[in-house]
Design a protein around this motif. Structure first.
Motif, PDB file in Angstrom:
ATOM      1  N   LEU A  48       0.818  -1.220   0.000  1.00 16.41           N
ATOM      2  CA  LEU A  48       0.000   0.000   0.000  1.00 16.41           C
ATOM      3  C   LEU A  48       0.847   1.263   0.000  1.00 16.41           C
ATOM      4  N   ASP A  49       2.161   1.110   0.140  1.00 17.27           N
ATOM      5  CA  ASP A  49       3.093   2.229   0.054  1.00 17.27           C
ATOM      6  C   ASP A  49       4.214   1.863  -0.930  1.00 17.27           C
ATOM      7  N   PRO A  50       3.867   1.677  -2.198  1.00 23.62           N
ATOM      8  CA  PRO A  50       4.851   1.177  -3.161  1.00 23.62           C
ATOM      9  C   PRO A  50       5.882   2.238  -3.521  1.00 23.62           C
ATOM     10  N   THR A  51       7.076   1.777  -3.876  1.00 26.19           N
ATOM     11  CA  THR A  51       8.160   2.632  -4.344  1.00 26.19           C
ATOM     12  C   THR A  51       8.622   2.115  -5.699  1.00 26.19           C
ATOM     13  N   TRP A  52       8.651   3.032  -6.704  1.00 22.30           N
ATOM     14  CA  TRP A  52       9.046   2.645  -8.055  1.00 22.30           C
ATOM     15  C   TRP A  52      10.421   3.216  -8.439  1.00 22.30           C
ATOM     16  N   ASN A  53      10.596   4.526  -8.297  1.00 27.66           N
ATOM     17  CA  ASN A  53      11.833   5.207  -8.696  1.00 27.66           C
ATOM     18  C   ASN A  53      12.165   4.914 -10.163  1.00 27.66           C
ATOM     19  N   GLN A  54      11.193   5.125 -11.037  1.00 22.83           N
ATOM     20  CA  GLN A  54      11.371   4.887 -12.473  1.00 22.83           C
ATOM     21  C   GLN A  54      11.235   6.209 -13.227  1.00 22.83           C
ATOM     22  N   LYS A  55      12.092   6.359 -14.248  1.00 20.35           N
ATOM     23  CA  LYS A  55      12.070   7.556 -15.078  1.00 20.35           C
ATOM     24  C   LYS A  55      11.467   7.239 -16.441  1.00 20.35           C
ATOM     25  N   PHE A  56      10.793   8.241 -16.994  1.00 18.05           N
ATOM     26  CA  PHE A  56      10.193   8.120 -18.319  1.00 18.05           C
ATOM     27  C   PHE A  56      10.438   9.414 -19.066  1.00 18.05           C
TER      28      PHE A  56
END
Length: 945
Positions: A48-56
């Motif tokens: 419920l507290d996801p972390t992605w750290n992805q760039k687009f």
């Protein structure tokens, strides 16, 4: 592609998402959409507290800074039939707010997509623009961008989507004078958490007196010292008389009485209240001094009192009897004579002497103490200018006479010009003014004639004292009267006469505040008042973490705060607390309530006139709180801390918090409910309504009159304070308010649009089970139409009963998000709101504002034109503007009438529903026949130049 730019998006994390998988968790991922380019993040399972750290990165069209970046948070559901996604919230970022370089993570609150969406949580992202040259120089860094290729080609943001702005960190505020550099955008985002109302738990009731007057405030202990008089004092003057006064010293607190000239037996009868929190040590020193005219003051004697032995007193206990204390010398060597009568006790703010006592946190001057004010009793003055006869112009034939009227220094109205040839013009026009009791002013009526463009000639005038005008409380006719015109300096020759009908209107409520937050609806005439419905009690506790509002002589930040509460004609002002960022007032006030659908306003101000010396300055507002009484439960005490927010040219700023207790007590619940079924304004507003433009002019005049009268009080309530409380600037043009009203409209239409989207999903069979259930419900209502209205009302009852669990537990407050204050796209928009009229900014800035205003007006103009075209198309169905279309339509009407006459209604309804709810495989992507026919109908738009 040289010189182009890319949109860079970094999806950091989300927090506080709503569980969607049925097991208290969610499998969240994000879908990013910009200009037909769509990308998505990885799926974070059971978090419920996801972390992605992805760039687009997204390719931007050349020379274009329009459109939106939309990010949808989805939940991936795995089932036996495959994968399905569930909506968890979305964020829309307008491109004109994207910075040109990376900034700190900005957190956006997830927003609903429709009426039935269940959404909560926040999404943290970074968004910025990057030039292609910079991206190419980055080399490997450009290949480090994570993400998946575009999976669907689609377009932008649908029409009607609400712009979403969220909360983040406060950037450094730009100075106001930067606006002169040009229309360069500068964004400000303010943390949303700072703007919420917090519930407090004060210790109430300890300061209650026998009248229950202080049950909504905390107890504040004071040391009360009453200096009554002295006797047999020694003197140093030649005539053995002295000018005695008394000094009081309790730790760091020092004060004194006024001196009494030439006496041995002075009488002061003065009371002092010293806060217990300011007392250091266990003794109180009182000394008598002789005020020296030339030399230094002379000590006449004194004594010490041990504070540990001072008794406590609470009303209704009898006042403590004063005692005589023998004056003593400091060293014991000098002979001292005389006694001082003093009474001293511990008490609270409930003590009856507290309002008139000197306070250790307020000072000597009475202008800083608590004060109650009453607005002047306002009346509408109706002047019916009927006609004039036998007017004699000075040197030529009369052409276009008119009448100009003056009431007081600020109200001036005039009639229209009447074309006449015989010197007897006719107008029969009603003019309305605002007047206040006591009617000590004079109405000046001037008859003028235009002798040339821009040049007027006075024919005659009259002066009528307002005291001589009759009053009425209903619409009964008032007798008219002829008045003889005069010249300046004397009566002189006969100049003609004018026919007038004058009266004061007591059946109206004189509006001196905006109708959106009105605090009183009673008519002027007291005999028309209805009994009160209850009592409003407000306890002003304290303020917390106030910002410095001025600089003292020793260059320290300082705030001298006081509160003003306005409800109905009654205003109260608390005492001014000197040099405190956390002032404590603990004052309670009471009002009678005659209408529950009214608003009480509480303002906090900084007193700018506490420093001695220098010119008089305007008090500055620190913040304002409004509470609508109808949102309060009866007899419940609300204790909350409200944020004090002000709009500045640099954005919305939180100036501190105000803690209050509010209680609305009703005498009869039945009477309160019955008031909801009655008109809010008096009967005269409906039998003899006022023009809206006229109402606005009268409201402005009433506000100015109230401000001037309160300014003339003995201890004035300053004009800028009254105007701020009455919100006189609410109708001035503001881009921020315009946006807020736009989003309010979209919020109102959001429910309707959500229902339309839901119905579209039903027609498209997105959920077959739901569509089948709708078919069954529709068939039941068709065959049993008598169940339609009961079903609708039962549904609304169930929705209202369900929402009772989610009702607000705190009173409504000044919402920065609703006011479009959390996210400011251009600082120039706020600077324009505060700029004076006429504007004093550079030509380039004014040109930019003008072009922006033209753009906004153009969009409004086009929207109104589209609505007008739709209405004109409906009108053109029967007016034969398009002969073929009208002939086709009336032929269809004839056939439909015949068919409907012979076909049962149930059959027609079932066939129509079956057509509208048919399965998508039976649908044609082309528009329907009725819609195509409607769009081909003519409108008046092609006739506009």
């Amino acid at each position: 592609m040289a010189g182009g730019r890319k949109l860079m998006v970094e999806v950091i994390a989300a927090k506080g998402l709503m569980p969607k998988d049925g097991e208290g968790s969610a499998n969240a991922y994000c879908v990013l959409d910009y200009d037909g380019q769509r990308k998505r993040t990885r799926v974070k399972f059971k978090d419920l507290d996801p972390t992605w750290n992805q760039k687009f990165e997204f390719t931007m069209p050349a020379m274009r800074m329009q459109g939106y970046l939309e990010i949808n948070v989805q939940n991936e559901n795995k089932s036996g039939t495959g994968r399905r996604s569930c909506f968890m919230g979305r964020v829309v970022v307008p491109m004109n707010t994207v910075p040109s370089k990376p900034e700190a993570v900005r957190w956006y609150q997830l927003q609903k997509r429709g009426l039935f969406s269940h959404v909560k949580g926040d999404l943290g992202i970074k968004v910025w623009l990057q030039n292609l040259e910079t991206a190419q120089k980055g080399g490997k860094n450009a290949r480090d961008i994570q993400g998946e290729p575009a999976i669907v080609a689609g377009g932008g943001v649908p029409n009607g989507d609400v712009l979403v702005v969220g909360a983040g960190k406060l950037n450094k505020e730009a100075k106001a004078d930067r606006v002169s550099e040009g229309p360069r955008p500068s964004t400000i985002t303010v943390p949303e958490a700072d703007f919420t109302v917090k519930e407090t738990h004060p210790n109430l009731g300890n300061a209650v007196d026998y009248r229950q007057h202080h049950d909504l405030v905390e107890e504040m202990s004071y040391l009360f010292i009453r200096v009554v008089r002295a006797r047999n004092l020694s003197g140093k003057d030649n005539n053995t008389l002295s000018d005695p006064y008394v000094k009081i010293s309790v730790g760091p607190v020092k004060t004194e009485t006024k001196f009494i000239p030439c006496t041995h037996n002075p009488e002061w009868n003065r009371c002092f209240a010293i806060g217990k929190d300011k007392i250091q040590g266990g003794t109180c020193e009182l000394s008598v001094w002789d005020a020296g005219k030339i030399s230094k003051d002379t000590f006449l004697g004194g004594f010490m009192i041990d504070l540990h032995g001072v008794p406590s007193r609470k009303p209704p206990e009898s006042p403590l009897a004063p005692q005589w204390y023998r004056l003593e010398s400091k060293t014991g060597n000098k002979a001292i004579s005389g006694d001082l009568m003093v009474s001293i006790w511990w008490g609270t703010q409930a003590d009856e002497v507290f309002p008139e006592a000197w306070h250790s946190d307020t000072g000597e001057s009475s202008q800083f103490r608590s004060k109650l004010y009453m607005s002047p009793k306002l009346w509408y003055l109706r002047v019916n200018v009927i006609e004039a006869q036998d007017l004699l112009p000075t040197d030529r034939h009369m052409a276009e006479p008119y009448v100009r009227l003056h009431v007081g220094p600020y109200q001036t109205l005039r009639t229209s010009r009447s074309v006449t040839r015989g010197g007897s013009p006719f107008w029969n026009e009603d003019l309305l003014f605002v007047a206040a009791e006591p009617f000590d002013e004079v109405m000046h009526i001037i008859v003028e004639d235009r002798i040339a463009p821009g040049k007027e000639e006075i024919i005659g005038h009259i002066r009528i004292p307002l005291m001589s005008i009759a009053r009425r409380i209903d619409g009964r006719p008032v007798a008219s009267r002829w008045y003889v015109l005069e010249r300046d300096g004397g009566r002189g020759a006969f100049l003609g006469r004018i026919h007038l009908r004058l009266c004061f209107e007591g059946g109206y409520h004189v509006v001196d505040e905006s109708s959106n937050y009105i605090s009183d609806t009673r008519p002027t005439a007291r005999q028309l008042w209805k009994p009160s419905l209850g009592v409003l009690e407000v306890g002003i506790h304290c303020a917390n973490n106030l910002l410095p509002m001025k600089t003292t002589k020793d260059n320290r930040g300082s705030t001298d705060a006081y509160c003003v509460v306005k409800y109905g004609p009654k205003w109260v002002r608390t005492r001014t607390i000197f040099e405190s960022f956390n002032p404590r007032w603990n004052e309670q006030y009471t009002w009678e309530v005659f209408d529950p659908c009214t608003v009480v306003t509480v303002g906090v101000f900084d007193n700018r006139n506490t420093l001695t010396g220098g010119e008089t300055l305007k008090d500055l507002p620190i913040g304002k709180v409004r509470i609508r009484l109808s949102t309060l439960e009866s007899d419940r005490v609300y204790t909350n801390a409200y944020p004090l927010l002000v709009v500045t040219p640099q954005g919305v700023k939180k100036m501190g918090e105000l803690e209050m207790a509010v209680r609305f007590s009703t005498a009869s619940t039945a009477n309160v409910i019955a008031s909801y079924l009655q008109p809010q304004l008096p009967r005269m507003h409906f039998f003899y309504p006022l023009d809206p433009r006229q109402t606005h002019m009268l409201r402005v005049a009433a506000m100015n009159m109230v401000a001037l009268r309160l300014m003339r009080s003995e201890f004035p309530l300053r004009q800028e304070v009254v105007l701020f409380m009455l919100d006189t600037e609410a109708e001035r043009w503001s881009m921020r308010r315009s946006k807020a009203n736009y989003y309010r409209i979209m919020g109102v239409l959001g429910g309707f649009l959500a229902v339309m989207n839901w119905f579209t999903d039903i027609c498209n069979w997105k959920s077959p089970i739901t569509t089948v259930l709708v078919h069954i419900l529709f068939l039941i209502l068709v065959w049993y139409p008598e169940l339609l209205l009961p079903t609708v009302f039962l549904y609304m009852f169930l929705v209202g009963a369900w929402n009772y669990r989610f009702r607000s537990r705190t009173p409504p407050f000044m919402d920065a998000k609703l006011s479009q204050g959390e996210f400011i796209g251009h600082l120039d928009e706020l600077e324009e709101e505060f700029n004076i009229v006429p504007a004093n900014r550079a030509q380039e800035v004014l040109k930019h504002r003008y072009e922006r205003l033209r753009g906004v007006a153009g969009r409004i103009q086009n929207g109104l034109g589209s609505l007008a075209s739709m209405g004109e198309r409906f009108q053109s169905l029967l007016i034969w503007r398009d002969p073929r279309a009208t002939a086709l339509f009336i032929a269809f009407c004839l056939v439909a009438a015949i068919v409907l006459y012979v076909t049962p209604f149930q059959v027609v309804a079932v066939l129509l529903a079956a057509y509208m709810l048919r399965h998508p495989r039976f649908r044609d992507p082309l528009p329907s026949v009725p819609l195509s026919f409607f769009k081909r109908l003519p409108s008046q738009s092609d006739r506009i130049l």
